[in-house]
Design a protein around this motif. Structure first.
Motif, PDB file in Angstrom:
ATOM      1  N   ASP A 235       0.819  -1.226  -0.136  1.00  0.00           N
ATOM      2  CA  ASP A 235       0.055  -0.160  -0.056  1.00  0.00           C
ATOM      3  C   ASP A 235       0.908   1.303   0.008  1.00  0.00           C
ATOM      4  O   ASP A 235       0.420   2.330  -0.630  1.00  0.00           O
ATOM      5  N   PHE A 236       2.139   1.190   0.596  1.00  0.00           N
ATOM      6  CA  PHE A 236       2.841   2.337   0.805  1.00  0.00           C
ATOM      7  C   PHE A 236       3.611   2.585  -0.211  1.00  0.00           C
ATOM      8  O   PHE A 236       3.889   3.947  -0.719  1.00  0.00           O
ATOM      9  N   ILE A 237       4.129   1.799  -1.203  1.00  0.00           N
ATOM     10  CA  ILE A 237       5.237   1.877  -2.144  1.00  0.00           C
ATOM     11  C   ILE A 237       4.334   1.979  -3.416  1.00  0.00           C
ATOM     12  O   ILE A 237       3.636   1.090  -3.837  1.00  0.00           O
ATOM     13  N   GLY A 238       4.449   3.093  -4.308  1.00  0.00           N
ATOM     14  CA  GLY A 238       3.942   3.144  -5.562  1.00  0.00           C
ATOM     15  C   GLY A 238       2.223   3.406  -5.376  1.00  0.00           C
ATOM     16  O   GLY A 238       1.799   3.531  -4.441  1.00  0.00           O
ATOM     17  N   HIS A 239       1.718   3.563  -6.732  1.00  0.00           N
ATOM     18  CA  HIS A 239       0.311   3.937  -6.623  1.00  0.00           C
ATOM     19  C   HIS A 239      -0.321   2.450  -6.980  1.00  0.00           C
ATOM     20  O   HIS A 239      -0.020   1.637  -7.913  1.00  0.00           O
ATOM     21  N   GLY A 240      -1.419   2.222  -6.268  1.00  0.00           N
ATOM     22  CA  GLY A 240      -2.247   0.948  -6.248  1.00  0.00           C
ATOM     23  C   GLY A 240      -3.411   0.838  -5.627  1.00  0.00           C
ATOM     24  O   GLY A 240      -3.423   1.588  -4.653  1.00  0.00           O
ATOM     25  N   VAL A 241      -4.118  -0.212  -5.841  1.00  0.00           N
ATOM     26  CA  VAL A 241      -5.598  -0.273  -5.119  1.00  0.00           C
ATOM     27  C   VAL A 241      -5.670  -1.946  -4.761  1.00  0.00           C
ATOM     28  O   VAL A 241      -4.905  -2.575  -5.495  1.00  0.00           O
ATOM     29  N   PHE A 242      -6.191  -2.224  -3.967  1.00  0.00           N
ATOM     30  CA  PHE A 242      -6.739  -3.548  -3.716  1.00  0.00           C
ATOM     31  C   PHE A 242      -8.127  -3.904  -4.277  1.00  0.00           C
ATOM     32  O   PHE A 242      -9.061  -3.147  -3.995  1.00  0.00           O
ATOM     33  N   THR A 243      -8.183  -5.167  -5.134  1.00  0.00           N
ATOM     34  CA  THR A 243      -9.647  -5.351  -5.299  1.00  0.00           C
ATOM     35  C   THR A 243      -9.726  -6.860  -5.037  1.00  0.00           C
ATOM     36  O   THR A 243      -8.880  -7.555  -4.918  1.00  0.00           O
ATOM     37  N   PRO A 244     -11.007  -7.239  -4.890  1.00  0.00           N
ATOM     38  CA  PRO A 244     -11.334  -8.708  -4.381  1.00  0.00           C
ATOM     39  C   PRO A 244     -10.877  -9.716  -5.549  1.00  0.00           C
ATOM     40  O   PRO A 244     -10.870  -9.608  -6.895  1.00  0.00           O
ATOM     41  N   ALA A 245     -10.655 -10.681  -5.159  1.00  0.00           N
ATOM     42  CA  ALA A 245     -10.037 -11.885  -5.883  1.00  0.00           C
ATOM     43  C   ALA A 245     -10.261 -13.230  -5.412  1.00  0.00           C
ATOM     44  O   ALA A 245     -10.022 -13.393  -4.225  1.00  0.00           O
TER      45      ALA A 245
END
Length: 356
Positions: A235-245
């Motif tokens: 979450d801290f490094i880079g741009h990103g999101v979490f999505t269900p999988a």
């Protein structure tokens, strides 16, 4: 390892939790390590403990094989042969550059001291500026003087505490590259503290991500970005999101079902530092560079926000399901907010974390 930090803990009176909590890492001679994390995570406290400015409550610190800090005893800071570069440079305003740089080597004969001052000023690109005073220099030049002063006594280890935080963004990144070159030329082992990821990536051979006193991961920038060991690092490094999988194993094939479709034959699957056998409900890390704009793709997403970055846009997109993802899109694809565009996943490193 030249610098070895083993299960290091530092405590402050009146605080229930340790400021540094059982941290371990190693730094090879000539390498540059970087500690990064949010404010209050313990990175500066750790740096001060290495310098000998904070008492060690647990574990130990070794420098070139010698224990310099442990609960049983502390080597005084002045005998550790460690140089420091501070956030505010700490230059003496009444002394010229030459005397600032030579301050820590006043014990040398005058000719030798003059030669060493000239040598380190040349190394930092400030030859011939011995007679200038700090107020006559730019912020970047003052930072180079501070670096030259720290290098002049030939320290075994150089510590830098957010040295570029007072400079503008463009200068910070350029100076980070230049300082890396200077430290490599001087063959200096260094430990650097910053909260800026771009600085960390530009200067570090190894980067440690800290949170609430603990070291979550110590690795190179590529590994931190593509194979984060914990959800916090992801979450801290880079741009990103979490999505269900949903992760399942089909006769040895890892298949990840996502809102963007199925990702099959996943070659680089990292189960959040828990190995490769985790199945069931997970959260999938989607970086902005994992999503490709493709008008022919069956999955469509609506543009919520866009940030122009010259060669590309950073689009924030919402799928019909309500999930939000990010995408780097070449800037000649200048779509309007509210438009629907086609997207597809292009993921080389699939990173999932068990749900909850």
């Amino acid at each position: 390892m030249f610098l070895e930090v083993s299960q290091l803990s530092v405590r402050y009176p009146g605080r229930q939790k340790p400021a540094v909590d059982a941290v371990s890492f190693g730094l090879a001679a000539g390498d540059i390590g970087v500690l990064i994390g949010p404010s209050g995570c313990g990175k500066t406290t750790l740096l001060r403990a290495v310098a000998g400015l904070e008492a060690v409550a647990g574990g130990d610190i070794r420098l070139a094989g010698d224990v310099v800090g442990s609960p049983q005893g502390q080597m005084p800071p002045e005998t550790r042969r460690i140089g420091m570069v501070f956030q505010d440079y700490a230059l003496f305003p009444h002394l010229d550059v030459g005397r600032n740089v030579g301050f820590g080597i006043h014990h040398l004969p005058r000719a030798e001291r003059t030669a060493r001052v000239a040598e380190v000023l040349a190394l930092v690109g400030l030859s011939g500026m011995e007679a200038r005073h700090p107020h006559e220099l730019s912020g970047g030049q003052q930072q180079r003087v501070a670096l030259a002063r720290a290098l002049a006594p030939r320290p075994r280890l150089l510590l830098l505490d957010e040295p570029f935080s007072n400079l503008d963004v463009d200068l910070r990144e350029r100076l980070a590259h230049e300082v890396r070159t200077i430290l490599k030329q001087a063959q200096t082992t260094a430990l650097f503290v910053t909260h800026d990821q771009m600085e960390a990536f530009a200067i570090g051979d190894a980067i440690g991500v800290m949170h609430e006193g603990r070291l979550h991961q110590w690795a190179d920038a590529y590994t931190l970005y593509h194979r984060p060991a914990t959800r916090f690092v992801a979450d801290f490094i880079g741009h990103g999101v979490f999505t269900p999988a949903m992760v399942r194993d089909e006769a040895g094939r890892v298949v990840v079902s996502t809102v963007l479709g199925e990702l099959a034959d996943v070659g680089h699957h990292s189960n959040g530092g828990h190995g490769h056998d985790g199945t069931g409900q997970h959260d999938l890390l989607l970086r902005a560079d994992d999503i490709v704009h493709d008008d022919a793709a069956p999955v469509k997403a609506q543009i919520l926000r866009k940030l122009f970055r010259g060669s590309e846009f950073l689009y924030t997109l919402r799928l019909a399901s309500g999930e939000v993802v990010l995408a780097h899109v070449p800037s000649h694809h200048n779509h309007q907010i509210g438009e629907w565009i086609g997207i597809r996943p292009q993921i080389d490193h699939v990173v999932t974390f068990p749900r909850g």
